[in-house]
Scaffold this motif. Structure first.
Motif, PDB file in Angstrom:
ATOM      1  N   ASN A  20      45.393  42.725  38.089  1.00  0.00           N
ATOM      2  CA  ASN A  20      45.095  42.972  39.503  1.00  0.00           C
ATOM      3  C   ASN A  20      45.270  41.730  40.363  1.00  0.00           C
ATOM      4  O   ASN A  20      45.445  41.834  41.583  1.00  0.00           O
ATOM      5  N   SER A  21      45.227  40.553  39.724  1.00  0.00           N
ATOM      6  CA  SER A  21      45.387  39.303  40.472  1.00  0.00           C
ATOM      7  C   SER A  21      46.831  38.835  40.549  1.00  0.00           C
ATOM      8  O   SER A  21      47.121  37.768  41.097  1.00  0.00           O
ATOM      9  N   ALA A  56      38.026  36.249  37.163  1.00  0.00           N
ATOM     10  CA  ALA A  56      37.520  36.792  38.427  1.00  0.00           C
ATOM     11  C   ALA A  56      37.415  35.698  39.490  1.00  0.00           C
ATOM     12  O   ALA A  56      37.807  35.897  40.648  1.00  0.00           O
ATOM     13  N   ALA A  57      36.893  34.518  39.086  1.00  0.00           N
ATOM     14  CA  ALA A  57      36.728  33.416  40.037  1.00  0.00           C
ATOM     15  C   ALA A  57      38.072  32.966  40.590  1.00  0.00           C
ATOM     16  O   ALA A  57      38.220  32.715  41.799  1.00  0.00           O
ATOM     17  N   ARG A  98      41.983  32.606  45.015  1.00  0.00           N
ATOM     18  CA  ARG A  98      43.361  32.706  45.497  1.00  0.00           C
ATOM     19  C   ARG A  98      43.544  33.843  46.493  1.00  0.00           C
ATOM     20  O   ARG A  98      44.651  34.067  46.975  1.00  0.00           O
ATOM     21  N   GLY A  99      42.480  34.557  46.759  1.00  0.00           N
ATOM     22  CA  GLY A  99      42.551  35.655  47.728  1.00  0.00           C
ATOM     23  C   GLY A  99      43.270  36.883  47.217  1.00  0.00           C
ATOM     24  O   GLY A  99      43.701  37.731  48.014  1.00  0.00           O
ATOM     25  N   GLY A 157      38.517  45.530  44.449  1.00  0.00           N
ATOM     26  CA  GLY A 157      39.372  45.324  43.286  1.00  0.00           C
ATOM     27  C   GLY A 157      38.569  44.990  42.042  1.00  0.00           C
ATOM     28  O   GLY A 157      38.905  45.422  40.931  1.00  0.00           O
ATOM     29  N   LEU A 158      37.500  44.203  42.213  1.00  0.00           N
ATOM     30  CA  LEU A 158      36.623  43.872  41.085  1.00  0.00           C
ATOM     31  C   LEU A 158      35.944  45.131  40.553  1.00  0.00           C
ATOM     32  O   LEU A 158      35.864  45.332  39.330  1.00  0.00           O
ATOM     33  N   LEU A 159      35.479  45.976  41.456  1.00  0.00           N
ATOM     34  CA  LEU A 159      34.822  47.217  41.041  1.00  0.00           C
ATOM     35  C   LEU A 159      35.796  48.119  40.288  1.00  0.00           C
ATOM     36  O   LEU A 159      35.448  48.695  39.237  1.00  0.00           O
ATOM     37  N   ASP A 160      37.024  48.230  40.797  1.00  0.00           N
ATOM     38  CA  ASP A 160      38.037  49.046  40.111  1.00  0.00           C
ATOM     39  C   ASP A 160      38.334  48.496  38.716  1.00  0.00           C
ATOM     40  O   ASP A 160      38.510  49.259  37.756  1.00  0.00           O
TER      41      ASP A 160
END
Length: 431
Positions: free
Chosen positions: A78-79, A255-256, A261-262, A268-271
């Motif tokens: 996702n990132s 996650a951090a 990096r925006g 997105g974290l919840l997904d």
């Protein structure tokens, strides 16, 4: 009452019958395990087993690394880290004939180092690399074969969920298993790249010319992947953290970095948490079912009987090992990787230890054997994942494309069986 010697064969027959009827493998193993155990020990002990085993499995500290590593892979996807790996590979190898295919294998290896799942690696690279290779004029069988084979690196290059499950089942040090998979994983990457050059190099196009400045700049995009890999594997190798602790730190760092990096939002974290939860529940269901099935095998003394039968064949240590590996390859035609490890390893592991083989070495060897099932018919999980995304490409085309990589896998397996030191050297240097 059914004789105890017939219970195990009947249990396996019932298990495979339910799998043919599309009953989920975890549920099927659990049902056979509980009813088979009840047939030997009685209904009340079986129900007690059913009540206690799921809680013990879910709360096991060592197994908590599975959801952490799965979450890390989802967060990395996702990132956008997987796309950066592919773009960096293009800058370094794109000028070669077949360079984009080589870049794809390199990106698969990099993503596997923070993902731990072959299916996730194959699915991610299908979306990123396949359209680029198509635009560059690569034949479908080559591009899909590269992605399918590259995806198998997800269960060998640490952190590997399958290696972690093997460690849990056989009570081996998961950290040592991860470190043992590094050199064979690197060897797999090099052999896959060599396969591209040898099998397809002459008919594949070359990309833009190599520009050192652009190649060096591309490395800035993959610093996050390098940091995560070093943080996880470095902490395990130097004894700073256990595999479970490293998995937790890796998830937090991923996650951090995504937020810094925006590229990751609260939504997105919840997904990512929901997706990781779904995958983890599926794996835990298989594990719980396998543990229940394992108790059934234990009360029927099936592992001991199989061990005695294989030893009595008098094939020698390596002859028996070859028979086991061939059996795993054949079972890979009808079972997925996780199901094979969970269902079959408890049966053959006593044989391996009695023959004097190193359990860490065998873990890597059996995971490599399971890899073949991901890209060989009729199951070929990675092949079907690619086909589900690239629906215009026939499955037969993808299977043709993976054939040269299957040959490379077999050669690598023979090499590591013949020279166990390649697997065992690095774990012996751990602190």
């Amino acid at each position: 009452m059914i004789p105890i010697d017939l219970l195990a064969p009947l249990g396996f027959a019932a298990l495979f019958a339910m799998m043919i009827l599309r009953v989920p493998v975890g549920i099927a193993m659990g049902l056979v395990g509980v009813f088979g155990f009840a047939g030997v020990a009685g209904l009340k002990p079986a129900l007690n087993l059913l009540a206690q085993s799921p809680i013990r499995t879910i709360t096991d500290f060592n197994l908590s690394l599975i959801p952490f590593f799965i979450l890390m892979g989802v967060l990395a996807t996702n990132s956008g880290m997987s796309r950066e790996l592919f773009q960096a590979g293009r800058k370094w190898f794109g000028h070669l004939r077949g360079g984009m295919a080589i870049s794809t294998i390199g990106a698969c290896a990099g993503f596997a180092a923070i993902c731990g799942s072959s299916v996730a690696t194959a699915a991610t690279m299908t979306k990123i690399a396949l359209p680029e290779m198509k635009r560059a004029g690569y034949p479908d069988e080559v591009s899909t074969g590269v992605v399918a084979a590259g995806g198998t690196l997800g269960i060998l290059i640490p952190p590997s969920v399958v290696l972690a499950v093997y460690g849990f089942i056989t009570e081996q040090d998961i950290g040592k298993l991860f470190i043992a998979g590094m050199v064979p994983g690197l060897l797999a990457v090099l052999m896959y790249m060599g396969t591209v050059r040898i099998a397809h190099g002459r008919r594949l196009p070359a990309g833009d010319r190599f520009v050192l400045r652009e190649a060096l700049i591309s490395l800035r995009g993959i610093w996050a992947v390098m940091l995560l890999f070093l943080a996880i594997i470095g902490s395990i190798y130097f004894g700073v953290a256990t595999a479970t602790e490293a998995a937790a730190v890796g998830s937090f760092l991923t996650a951090a970095i995504g937020f810094a990096r925006g590229r990751l939002t609260p939504r997105g974290l919840l997904d990512a948490l929901v997706e990781a939860l779904r995958t983890s529940v599926a794996i835990y269901t298989i594990l719980i079912g396998a543990i229940l099935f394992g108790y059934f095998l234990a009360v029927t003394q099936s592992p001991q009987k199989i061990t005695a039968w294989l030893v009595a064949l008098d094939l020698g240590a390596y002859g028996t090992l070859a028979l086991i590996l061939v059996f795993f390859v054949l079972m890979g035609c009808i079972l997925d990787a996780m199901a094979m490890i969970i269902l079959l390893v408890p049966i053959v592991f006593p044989v391996i230890t009695q023959l004097g083989f190193d359990p860490i070495w065998f873990g890597v060897i059996i995971v490599m054997t399971v890899e073949l099932g991901l890209i060989t018919p009729p199951v070929g999980m990675n092949v079907f994942v690619i086909n589900s995304i690239a629906r215009t490409i026939p499955i037969t085309t993808i299977f043709r494309g993976v054939l040269p990589f299957v040959i490379a896998d077999v050669l690598r397996l023979v090499l590591l069986v013949a020279v166990p030191w390649i697997v065992l050297w690095l774990p012996t240097t751990m602190r």
